[in-house]
Scaffold this active site. Structure first.
Site, PDB file in Angstrom:
ATOM      1  N   GLU A  32       3.689  10.167   2.623  1.00 27.26           N
ATOM      2  CA  GLU A  32       3.270   8.773   2.822  1.00 27.26           C
ATOM      3  C   GLU A  32       3.563   8.371   4.264  1.00 27.26           C
ATOM      4  O   GLU A  32       4.678   8.546   4.738  1.00 27.26           O
ATOM      5  CB  GLU A  32       3.992   7.853   1.827  1.00 27.26           C
ATOM      6  N   GLU A  34       3.202   5.211   5.596  1.00 24.16           N
ATOM      7  CA  GLU A  34       3.753   3.856   5.781  1.00 24.16           C
ATOM      8  C   GLU A  34       4.752   3.544   4.670  1.00 24.16           C
ATOM      9  O   GLU A  34       5.823   4.110   4.626  1.00 24.16           O
ATOM     10  CB  GLU A  34       2.627   2.836   5.836  1.00 24.16           C
ATOM     11  N   CYS A  40      -1.739  -1.643  -2.917  1.00 23.56           N
ATOM     12  CA  CYS A  40      -1.498  -2.398  -4.152  1.00 23.56           C
ATOM     13  C   CYS A  40      -0.168  -3.138  -4.090  1.00 23.56           C
ATOM     14  O   CYS A  40      -0.101  -4.345  -4.278  1.00 23.56           O
ATOM     15  CB  CYS A  40      -1.531  -1.428  -5.325  1.00 23.56           C
ATOM     16  N   GLY A 179     -17.273 -13.840   2.420  1.00 24.09           N
ATOM     17  CA  GLY A 179     -17.349 -12.878   1.315  1.00 24.09           C
ATOM     18  C   GLY A 179     -16.765 -13.465   0.049  1.00 24.09           C
ATOM     19  O   GLY A 179     -15.557 -13.741  -0.015  1.00 24.09           O
ATOM     20  N   GLY A 181     -16.334 -12.092  -2.877  1.00 27.35           N
ATOM     21  CA  GLY A 181     -15.952 -11.061  -3.845  1.00 27.35           C
ATOM     22  C   GLY A 181     -14.567 -11.388  -4.381  1.00 27.35           C
ATOM     23  O   GLY A 181     -14.055 -12.497  -4.179  1.00 27.35           O
ATOM     24  N   VAL A 236     -22.616 -15.508   8.635  1.00 20.65           N
ATOM     25  CA  VAL A 236     -21.882 -15.903   9.842  1.00 20.65           C
ATOM     26  C   VAL A 236     -22.463 -15.117  11.012  1.00 20.65           C
ATOM     27  O   VAL A 236     -22.589 -13.895  10.940  1.00 20.65           O
ATOM     28  CB  VAL A 236     -20.372 -15.620   9.676  1.00 20.65           C
ATOM     29  N   ARG A 270     -13.872  -3.309   1.474  1.00 23.55           N
ATOM     30  CA  ARG A 270     -12.944  -2.339   2.039  1.00 23.55           C
ATOM     31  C   ARG A 270     -13.651  -1.009   2.237  1.00 23.55           C
ATOM     32  O   ARG A 270     -14.627  -0.719   1.547  1.00 23.55           O
ATOM     33  CB  ARG A 270     -11.733  -2.170   1.097  1.00 23.55           C
ATOM     34  N   ASP A 309      -9.151   4.684  -4.117  1.00 21.46           N
ATOM     35  CA  ASP A 309     -10.077   3.999  -3.205  1.00 21.46           C
ATOM     36  C   ASP A 309     -10.794   4.949  -2.257  1.00 21.46           C
ATOM     37  O   ASP A 309     -11.907   4.660  -1.816  1.00 21.46           O
ATOM     38  CB  ASP A 309      -9.314   2.959  -2.358  1.00 21.46           C
ATOM     39  N   HIS A 441      -2.124 -16.772 -35.319  1.00 19.72           N
ATOM     40  CA  HIS A 441      -2.434 -18.161 -34.972  1.00 19.72           C
ATOM     41  C   HIS A 441      -1.146 -18.902 -34.641  1.00 19.72           C
ATOM     42  O   HIS A 441      -0.145 -18.676 -35.295  1.00 19.72           O
ATOM     43  CB  HIS A 441      -3.124 -18.841 -36.159  1.00 19.72           C
TER      44      HIS A 441
HETATM   45  P1  FAD Z   1      -3.753   2.770  -1.439  1.00 21.18           P
HETATM   46  O1  FAD Z   1      -3.041   1.814  -2.272  1.00 21.18           O
HETATM   47  O2  FAD Z   1      -4.584   2.257  -0.303  1.00 21.18           O
HETATM   48  O3  FAD Z   1      -2.674   3.801  -0.870  1.00 21.18           O
HETATM   49  C1  FAD Z   1      -3.012   4.796   0.048  1.00 21.18           C
HETATM   50  C2  FAD Z   1      -1.752   5.212   0.781  1.00 21.18           C
HETATM   51  O4  FAD Z   1      -2.052   6.374   1.552  1.00 21.18           O
HETATM   52  C3  FAD Z   1      -1.247   4.163   1.761  1.00 21.18           C
HETATM   53  O5  FAD Z   1       0.104   3.863   1.475  1.00 21.18           O
HETATM   54  C4  FAD Z   1      -1.391   4.818   3.143  1.00 21.18           C
HETATM   55  O6  FAD Z   1      -0.361   4.464   4.027  1.00 21.18           O
HETATM   56  C5  FAD Z   1      -1.335   6.299   2.781  1.00 21.18           C
HETATM   57  N1  FAD Z   1      -2.028   7.174   3.745  1.00 21.18           N
HETATM   58  C6  FAD Z   1      -3.266   7.023   4.271  1.00 21.18           C
HETATM   59  N2  FAD Z   1      -3.566   8.064   5.071  1.00 21.18           N
HETATM   60  C7  FAD Z   1      -2.492   8.900   5.056  1.00 21.18           C
HETATM   61  C8  FAD Z   1      -2.190  10.140   5.691  1.00 21.18           C
HETATM   62  N3  FAD Z   1      -3.071  10.764   6.489  1.00 21.18           N
HETATM   63  N4  FAD Z   1      -0.982  10.712   5.448  1.00 21.18           N
HETATM   64  C9  FAD Z   1      -0.073  10.102   4.630  1.00 21.18           C
HETATM   65  N5  FAD Z   1      -0.306   8.913   4.008  1.00 21.18           N
HETATM   66  C10 FAD Z   1      -1.511   8.335   4.214  1.00 21.18           C
HETATM   67  N6  FAD Z   1      -6.477  -3.899  -7.570  1.00 21.18           N
HETATM   68  C11 FAD Z   1      -6.209  -4.207  -8.846  1.00 21.18           C
HETATM   69  O7  FAD Z   1      -6.389  -3.372  -9.725  1.00 21.18           O
HETATM   70  N7  FAD Z   1      -5.716  -5.440  -9.197  1.00 21.18           N
HETATM   71  C12 FAD Z   1      -5.513  -6.404  -8.270  1.00 21.18           C
HETATM   72  O8  FAD Z   1      -5.069  -7.509  -8.608  1.00 21.18           O
HETATM   73  C13 FAD Z   1      -5.794  -6.117  -6.914  1.00 21.18           C
HETATM   74  N8  FAD Z   1      -5.584  -7.045  -5.953  1.00 21.18           N
HETATM   75  C14 FAD Z   1      -5.840  -6.726  -4.653  1.00 21.18           C
HETATM   76  C15 FAD Z   1      -5.642  -7.696  -3.680  1.00 21.18           C
HETATM   77  C16 FAD Z   1      -5.905  -7.417  -2.342  1.00 21.18           C
HETATM   78  C17 FAD Z   1      -5.677  -8.477  -1.293  1.00 21.18           C
HETATM   79  C18 FAD Z   1      -6.346  -6.111  -1.974  1.00 21.18           C
HETATM   80  C19 FAD Z   1      -6.611  -5.772  -0.535  1.00 21.18           C
HETATM   81  C20 FAD Z   1      -6.552  -5.138  -2.936  1.00 21.18           C
HETATM   82  C21 FAD Z   1      -6.311  -5.436  -4.283  1.00 21.18           C
HETATM   83  N9  FAD Z   1      -6.516  -4.491  -5.282  1.00 21.18           N
HETATM   84  C22 FAD Z   1      -6.283  -4.823  -6.589  1.00 21.18           C
HETATM   85  C23 FAD Z   1      -7.024  -3.134  -4.982  1.00 21.18           C
HETATM   86  C24 FAD Z   1      -5.873  -2.106  -4.984  1.00 21.18           C
HETATM   87  O9  FAD Z   1      -4.884  -2.519  -4.087  1.00 21.18           O
HETATM   88  C25 FAD Z   1      -6.409  -0.737  -4.618  1.00 21.18           C
HETATM   89  O10 FAD Z   1      -7.484  -0.401  -5.462  1.00 21.18           O
HETATM   90  C26 FAD Z   1      -5.320   0.324  -4.757  1.00 21.18           C
HETATM   91  O11 FAD Z   1      -4.239   0.054  -3.901  1.00 21.18           O
HETATM   92  C27 FAD Z   1      -5.880   1.710  -4.430  1.00 21.18           C
HETATM   93  O12 FAD Z   1      -4.871   2.659  -4.590  1.00 21.18           O
HETATM   94  P2  FAD Z   1      -4.906   4.061  -3.798  1.00 21.18           P
HETATM   95  O13 FAD Z   1      -3.715   4.807  -4.266  1.00 21.18           O
HETATM   96  O14 FAD Z   1      -6.230   4.673  -3.921  1.00 21.18           O
HETATM   97  O15 FAD Z   1      -4.751   3.686  -2.254  1.00 21.18           O
END
Ligand code: FAD
Length: 469
Positions: A32, A34, A40, A179, A181, A236, A270, A309, A441
């Protein structure tokens, strides 16, 4: 090989995949760059829902007299709200770190690049050093970042994304959200509650384009009642620095309008994180919308998987986690397939929206003979007692078999109630199966039962319309 499975990215996709692989006996590496928990936990689901909770409590406080309560001299301290949000995130992050450790997973902090079919190079954070690791199987879970828009003035300090909005220590007086969404609408709900004047600009003809039109119409009315201005079919075209923030030019399709706004939130979606991973050199098929995977979550290169994602499909935390388990199981020699037919999706507005399966229009477009039932929360005792009776449960069913094709809820606790629909759709249950299951209920869950009755017969708590002679 050092490891059975190496996972790149510690978000809800990556850390769940790592734990599942470890549960199956694998020696696992999690990389990781960060913070553990990904978007999330650090910049998405959890911080927004924590802020929303403060907003809801504030709304409740303002409604005290309605419930016979006296609350005098009330107010809020946005700094303390932000501090609570940060504390919740830190607590949960610590929990994940412990969970990962307790499963015997090795964690490396740094950015990983694929340098061979079984090889990764990691730029170790803060050390200036690079280290190479080998693994039999690799899972890519690098997530997504906010996408931008090619509009002049995009880099002005008042033009921000959800990442920066979550760190603001003051509520802006006014905000223009680009947006309509999920992210745009959720921040609208939060900021409006704390007194920010919000305007939404959406390019498409409707807000929340993927949501069933009956719910969208109802939410539109609620937003209007809250004084939120919504411009749909509008674009916009420019940002310029203004004394008190940003001057935003909007082409509404009918005229050109200029808004003077303190903050502009770009919430136009995104994009997957694909850069700097060595995908081209590794020959992993991908395009701008994400890494291509099959239903085993395997990429075009055998033994390399991608989840969450970064695949560009259903960008939701629970989808990332489920895909993570599927990929980990396949990487560890089991045979698992990812299913997308019953993915619940929630929008945390007040009231909440939650949907699963097909909208009425999608069911019609799919050639189904469709039967629809709607039940209003206004006729539910629990909702009325809570003072939260705005909304409806809409069920879309196959008219021939009675099978539930879709469930769409706008109302209190919609995000919890939707699971009845998800379970029904995944298991091919009928509306009758829901209707004839005894619901306790007084509960909000009775709204789902009543709506299901409407597919198969008559709703009990619904006033009969007089037949026209
Ligand atoms: P991420 O959570 O994006 O994690 C990817 C990780 O990979 C990051 O920590 C990053 O630092 C790391 N990384 C990237 N490249 C590298 C590399 N080369 N080497 C090492 N580490 C790396 N979803 C819901 O289901 N419910 C919600 O209520 C919801 N609310 C949201 C609100 C907001 C404002 C946003 C922006 C998103 C929301 N989402 C929600 C969406 C959700 O956050 C994402 O779908 C989810 O985090 C995706 O998970 P992931 O593991 O695919 O990626």
């Amino acid at each position: 090989m050092n490891y059975d499975v190496a996972v790149i990215g510690g978000g809800p996709g990556g850390y769940v995949a790592a734990i599942r692989a470890a549960q199956l006996g694998g020696k696992v590496l999690l990389i990781e760059k960060e913070a553990m928990g990904g978007v999330c936990l650090n910049r998405g689901c959890i911080p927004t829902k924590t802020l929303l909770k403060s907003a809801e409590k504030w709304e409740d406080l303002k409604r005290s007299p309605e419930f016979g309560l006296k609350a005098e001299g009330i107010g809020f301290d946005f700094g303390a709200i932000l501090a609570r949000k940060n504390a919740v995130v830190a607590q949960l992050r610590g929990g994940i770190e412990q969970l990962v450790k307790s499963n015997g997973i090795d964690v490396v902090r740094g950015a990983a690049v694929l340098t061979g079919p079984n090889r990764l190079e990691v730029d170790i954070r803060g050390s200036g050093k690079k280290e190479t690791f080998e693994a039999r199987k690799i899972i890519i879970a690098t997530g997504s970042v906010p996408s931008s828009i090619p509009v002049p003035g995009r880099d002005l300090p008042g033009v921000i994304t959800s990442d920066e909005l979550l760190e603001l220590d003051q509520v802006p007086r006014s905000m223009l959200v680009i947006g309509a969404g999920v992210v745009g609408i959720e921040f609208t709900a939060i900021m409006r509650s704390f007194g920010c004047e919000v305007t939404i600009v959406e390019m498409l003809p409707s807000i929340l384009p993927s949501v069933d039109s009956d719910l969208v119409k109802r939410l539109g009315l609620i937003l209007r009642k809250l004084g939120i201005k919504t411009l749909v079919g509008a674009r916009v075209t420019a940002f310029a620095a203004a004394e008190d923030g940003v001057a935003v030019t909007v082409d509404t399709g009918k005229d050109i309008q200029e808004f003077h706004i303190e903050k502009v939130l770009i919430a136009t979606g995104r994009r997957p994180v694909l850069e700097g991973l060595g995908l081209e050199a590794a020959g992993i098929a991908h395009d701008r919308s994400g890494i291509v995977v099959n239903e085993r979550m395997e990429t075009s290169i055998a033994g390399i998987y991608a989840i969450g994602d970064v695949t560009g499909r259903s960008m939701l935390a629970h989808v990332a986690s489920t895909a993570g388990m599927v990929a980990a199981e396949n990487a560890m020699g089991l045979s698992s397939l990812m299913e997308y037919n019953a993915v619940p999706a929630c929008i945390f507005t007040t009231p909440e929206i939650a949907t699963v399966g097909l909208t009425e229009q999608e069911a019609l477009d799919g050639g189904y003979a469709v039967k629809v039932s709607k039940f209003n929360f206004a006729a539910n005792g629990k909702a009325v007692s809570m003072g939260e009776s705005d909304g409806l449960v809409k069920i879309v069913a196959d008219a021939n078999s009675g099978k539930v094709l879709g469930m769409h809820i706008l109302g209190p606790h919609a995000s919890d109630l939707i699971m009845e629909g998800a379970l029904a759709i995944r298991n091919n249950l009928t509306a009758r199966d829901i209707a004839h299951t005894i619901h306790p209920h007084p509960t909000l869950a009775e709204t789902v039962m009543e709506s299901a009755h409407g597919i198969d017969g008559d709703i009990i708590h619904q006033i009969k319309q007089k037949k026209r002679v």
